[in-house]
Design an enzyme around this catalytic site. Structure first.
Site, PDB file in Angstrom:
ATOM      1  N   GLU A 147       0.839  -1.207   0.000  1.00 13.83           N
ATOM      2  CA  GLU A 147       0.000   0.000   0.000  1.00 13.83           C
ATOM      3  C   GLU A 147       0.873   1.255   0.000  1.00 13.83           C
ATOM      4  O   GLU A 147       0.626   2.200  -0.752  1.00 13.83           O
ATOM      5  CB  GLU A 147      -0.922  -0.027   1.228  1.00 13.83           C
ATOM      6  CG  GLU A 147      -2.047   0.982   1.191  1.00 13.83           C
ATOM      7  CD  GLU A 147      -2.943   0.896   2.427  1.00 13.83           C
ATOM      8  OE1 GLU A 147      -2.637   0.085   3.327  1.00 13.83           O
ATOM      9  OE2 GLU A 147      -3.926   1.644   2.496  1.00 13.83           O
ATOM     10  N   GLY A 174      -8.582   5.397   7.046  1.00 15.84           N
ATOM     11  CA  GLY A 174      -9.400   5.325   8.234  1.00 15.84           C
ATOM     12  C   GLY A 174      -8.817   4.351   9.246  1.00 15.84           C
ATOM     13  O   GLY A 174      -8.946   4.527  10.461  1.00 15.84           O
ATOM     14  N   ALA A 175      -8.153   3.290   8.748  1.00 16.75           N
ATOM     15  CA  ALA A 175      -7.650   2.253   9.648  1.00 16.75           C
ATOM     16  C   ALA A 175      -6.135   2.107   9.641  1.00 16.75           C
ATOM     17  O   ALA A 175      -5.571   1.479  10.532  1.00 16.75           O
ATOM     18  CB  ALA A 175      -8.307   0.913   9.309  1.00 16.75           C
ATOM     19  N   SER A 176      -5.460   2.658   8.638  1.00 20.71           N
ATOM     20  CA  SER A 176      -3.986   2.626   8.672  1.00 20.71           C
ATOM     21  C   SER A 176      -3.444   3.872   7.997  1.00 20.71           C
ATOM     22  O   SER A 176      -4.175   4.593   7.306  1.00 20.71           O
ATOM     23  CB  SER A 176      -3.442   1.367   7.980  1.00 20.71           C
ATOM     24  OG  SER A 176      -3.470   1.505   6.582  1.00 20.71           O
ATOM     25  N   THR A 177      -2.154   4.102   8.217  1.00 25.52           N
ATOM     26  CA  THR A 177      -1.505   5.244   7.562  1.00 25.52           C
ATOM     27  C   THR A 177      -0.132   4.808   7.076  1.00 25.52           C
ATOM     28  O   THR A 177       0.524   3.973   7.706  1.00 25.52           O
ATOM     29  CB  THR A 177      -1.443   6.465   8.509  1.00 25.52           C
ATOM     30  OG1 THR A 177      -1.075   7.616   7.746  1.00 25.52           O
ATOM     31  CG2 THR A 177      -0.430   6.283   9.641  1.00 25.52           C
ATOM     32  N   GLN A 178       0.286   5.350   5.927  1.00 27.23           N
ATOM     33  CA  GLN A 178       1.547   4.948   5.311  1.00 27.23           C
ATOM     34  C   GLN A 178       2.463   6.142   5.088  1.00 27.23           C
ATOM     35  O   GLN A 178       2.001   7.237   4.774  1.00 27.23           O
ATOM     36  CB  GLN A 178       1.310   4.296   3.943  1.00 27.23           C
ATOM     37  CG  GLN A 178       0.667   2.927   3.966  1.00 27.23           C
ATOM     38  CD  GLN A 178      -0.782   2.954   4.388  1.00 27.23           C
ATOM     39  OE1 GLN A 178      -1.171   2.338   5.382  1.00 27.23           O
ATOM     40  NE2 GLN A 178      -1.606   3.680   3.674  1.00 27.23           N
TER      41      GLN A 178
HETATM   42  N1  LIG Z   1     -14.855  14.344   2.840  1.00 22.37           N
HETATM   43  C1  LIG Z   1     -14.192  13.727   3.804  1.00 22.37           C
HETATM   44  N2  LIG Z   1     -13.885  14.385   4.952  1.00 22.37           N
HETATM   45  C2  LIG Z   1     -13.204  13.773   5.929  1.00 22.37           C
HETATM   46  N3  LIG Z   1     -12.786  12.518   5.876  1.00 22.37           N
HETATM   47  C3  LIG Z   1     -13.080  11.813   4.773  1.00 22.37           C
HETATM   48  C4  LIG Z   1     -13.794  12.363   3.687  1.00 22.37           C
HETATM   49  N4  LIG Z   1     -13.920  11.405   2.727  1.00 22.37           N
HETATM   50  C5  LIG Z   1     -13.291  10.309   3.196  1.00 22.37           C
HETATM   51  N5  LIG Z   1     -12.809  10.540   4.436  1.00 22.37           N
HETATM   52  C6  LIG Z   1     -12.056   9.640   5.306  1.00 22.37           C
HETATM   53  O1  LIG Z   1     -10.889   9.201   4.641  1.00 22.37           O
HETATM   54  C7  LIG Z   1     -10.514   7.938   5.195  1.00 22.37           C
HETATM   55  C8  LIG Z   1     -10.321   7.004   4.023  1.00 22.37           C
HETATM   56  O2  LIG Z   1      -9.854   5.820   4.510  1.00 22.37           O
HETATM   57  P1  LIG Z   1      -9.982   4.439   3.720  1.00 22.37           P
HETATM   58  O3  LIG Z   1      -9.212   4.555   2.461  1.00 22.37           O
HETATM   59  O4  LIG Z   1     -11.416   4.031   3.599  1.00 22.37           O
HETATM   60  O5  LIG Z   1      -9.312   3.461   4.746  1.00 22.37           O
HETATM   61  P2  LIG Z   1      -7.963   2.608   4.731  1.00 22.37           P
HETATM   62  O6  LIG Z   1      -7.078   3.208   3.692  1.00 22.37           O
HETATM   63  O7  LIG Z   1      -7.401   2.743   6.113  1.00 22.37           O
HETATM   64  O8  LIG Z   1      -8.392   1.206   4.420  1.00 22.37           O
HETATM   65  C9  LIG Z   1     -11.635   7.529   6.145  1.00 22.37           C
HETATM   66  O9  LIG Z   1     -11.258   7.878   7.453  1.00 22.37           O
HETATM   67  C10 LIG Z   1     -12.799   8.399   5.698  1.00 22.37           C
HETATM   68  O10 LIG Z   1     -13.684   8.663   6.752  1.00 22.37           O
HETATM   69 CA   LIG Z   2      -7.098   4.096   1.670  1.00 24.02          CA
END
Ligand SMILES: Nc1ncnc2c1ncn2[C@@H]1O[C@H](COP(=O)(O)OP(=O)(O)O)[C@@H](O)[C@H]1O
Ligand SMILES: [Ca+2]
EC number: 3.6.1.5
Length: 497
Positions: A174, A203-207
């Site tokens: 990722e 939403g669940a991880s950061t890179q």
């Molecule tokens: N307009 C927005 N304002 C704030 N946060 C947003 C908006 N659209 C998406 N997000 C957030 O961006 C993040 C996207 O993470 P996501 O790609 O679904 O998760 P992961 O990559 O951890 O599997 C989530 O926390 C979602 O709530």
């Molecule tokens: Ca993502």
């Protein structure tokens, strides 16, 4: 009269041979240019397509990429031609009703059918990559995650595209593919330019991924990815922090504040006037916090905001471990990180949050960024709701927390300072394609980035026509000049006499 007759006789322009040569020459030049214009027209463009589904923790998005079929290795020519946001939550939320996960993809799959010409459907590869939401579900309940994959695979197999499989991508993939996407779209790889680091907040991880000159990968091999792209070697540092996406960190900060199982939590990361009843079981229902659930816990607690940035930052700091480090240097939680280097592109939730807070301009000094977040957090909830009536209240309530987390992660987690903070650009798209891991993932799976630099591209059609025309004109001028030594002498003779 006699002089004129003599001149006429000796003037080579008027001999049949020269007239024939000149006519043939002109015809040849016209023919040459015509051939250049007509026969060397580029072939009509045939397009190829690839589709990637990004099954994130909060939602799924479909991306269609397209590129001209010929000479694709030439340049960064793969572009996003369409995207579709799947309605509803991420696929990991369908653990107890997996068939609905498959069903949820149908609308976007129909859109994809319309977007890709039908004669290309069969040859168009279709991939689904799931990220941290499914990683967490797989840790928590692997049978449930298998069920979700079975359901989405079944749904995707019925599509007319060439389905290549659905899987969890690793945090390393990722991070690395996000970096490939950013640098490919910026045309940095082919030209061997200094690369841009990639910061992805989910939403669940950061890179975090970047190239650092004083890093050879040996200190922490698991954080190292090597690539040979267009004849250049890259030694990339990358790390994915599971549970450090903004939704899971919010749970962790709430878990920290509810350790004793209180009935009311006064949360500085939420606005004054904000109040909601939250369920303990729901809050603690992820592997990021499940081991901290207070026992016994009441059914619910009253979540009440106090809107204080500095206090919020104090709470957020508790989710990081800054002390343990067995390497020469660490970011946090004992994870190795070489010294930061070069420009960075920060996308996904970094962009959403900073864009909402009007903080994408990183020439704003870090101290002013903090002041702005302080002001936002201190604004009463009623006022916020009035000011932004069209924004989803769930997002709206969380921007104070999210902004605070982003600043804390960047400065105290990754060690960005007020000096190198301006090196970060908060971005959503690069040249109309979304920044994210999906494009890099597809480029890799379709072998679209060659290890070695491609041959010099042949002359484009326009350039070819110009060169032939210039040569033709030069030839014409040459013919004229080659006849000059005879012609002027003849014409001048009468004057001499
Ligand atoms: N307009 C927005 N304002 C704030 N946060 C947003 C908006 N659209 C998406 N997000 C957030 O961006 C993040 C996207 O993470 P996501 O790609 O679904 O998760 P992961 O990559 O951890 O599997 C989530 O926390 C979602 O709530
Ligand atoms: Ca993502």
């Amino acid at each position: 009269m006699s002089a004129q007759r003599e001149m006429k006789e000796k003037n080579p322009w008027h001999t049949p041979a020269t007239i024939i040569i000149t006519v043939i020459g002109v015809i040849a030049i016209v023919a040459l240019v015509t051939v250049a214009v007509l026969q060397n027209k580029p072939l009509p463009k045939k397009y190829k397509y690839g589709i990637v589904l990004d099954a994130g923790s909060s939602h799924t998005a479909l991306y269609i990429y397209g590129w001209p079929a010929e000479k694709v290795n030439d340049t960064g020519r793969v572009v996003q031609v369409h995207s579709c946001k799947v309605k509803g939550p991420g696929i990991s939320s369908y653990a107890s009703a997996p068939l609905n996960a498959g069903e949820s993809l149908k609308v976007c799959m129909l859109e994809a059918k319309d977007q890709v010409p039908s004669k290309r459907h069969q040859e168009t590869p279709l991939y689904l990559g799931a990220t941290a939401g499914m990683r967490l579900l797989n840790i928590e309940n692997s049978t449930a995650s298998d069920g979700v994959f079975q359901a989405v695979s079944q749904a995707l197999q019925t599509s007319p595209f060439s389905f290549q499989g659905a899987r969890i991508i690793s945090g390393q993939e990722e991070g690395a593919f996000g970096w490939v996407t950013v640098n490919y779209l910026d045309d940095r790889l082919k030209q061997g330019l200094e690369t841009t680091g990639a910061l992805d907040l989910g939403g669940a991880s950061t890179q975090i991924s970047f190239v650092s000159d004083n890093y050879d990968g040996s200190e922490s091999p698991k954080n190292s990815v090597t690539f040979r792209l267009y004849g250049n070697d890259y030694n990339l540092y990358t790390h994915s922090f599971l549970c450090y996406g903004k939704d899971q960190v919010l749970r962790m900060t709430l878990a920290h504040q509810t350790q004793s199982g209180p009935a009311t939590v006064l949360d500085p990361c939420f606005h004054r006037g904000y109040t909601a009843i939250k369920n303990y079981t729901v809050l603690y229902d992820t592997p990021c916090v499940s081991d901290r659930k207070p026992q016994p816990a009441p059914a619910s607690f009253n979540h009440t905001g106090t809107g204080d940035f500095q206090e919020c930052q104090r709470v957020v700091r508790n989710v990081f471990n800054f002390t343990d480090c067995k390497y020469s240097r660490c970011s946090f939680n004992g994870v190795f990180q070489p010294s930061l280097q070069g420009p960075f592109g920060a996308f996904s939730a970094y962009y959403f949050v900073m864009n909402f807070l009007n903080l994408t301009d990183t020439s704003t000094p870090l101290e002013d960024v903090k002041k702005k977040i302080t002001n936002y957090c201190a604004t009463p909830w009623e006022q916020i709701k009035e000011q932004y009536p069209h924004i989803k209240q769930k997002y709206l309530a969380e921007y104070c927390f999210s902004g605070t987390y982003i600043i804390t992660l960047l400065t105290e987690g990754y060690n960005f300072t007020s000096e190198n903070y301006p090196n970060i650009k908060f971005i959503k798209k690069i040249k109309d394609s979304d920044a994210g891991w999906t494009l890099g993932y597809m480029l890799n799976l379709t072998n679209m980035i060659p290890a070695e630099a491609p041959d010099k591209p042949p002359l484009p059609h326009g350039g070819y026509v110009s060169i032939v025309t210039i040569i033709a004109i030069l030839l014409f001028v040459l013919i004229i000049f080659s006849l000059r030594p005879i012609w002027p002498r003849c014409s001048k003779r009468p004057q001499i006499i």
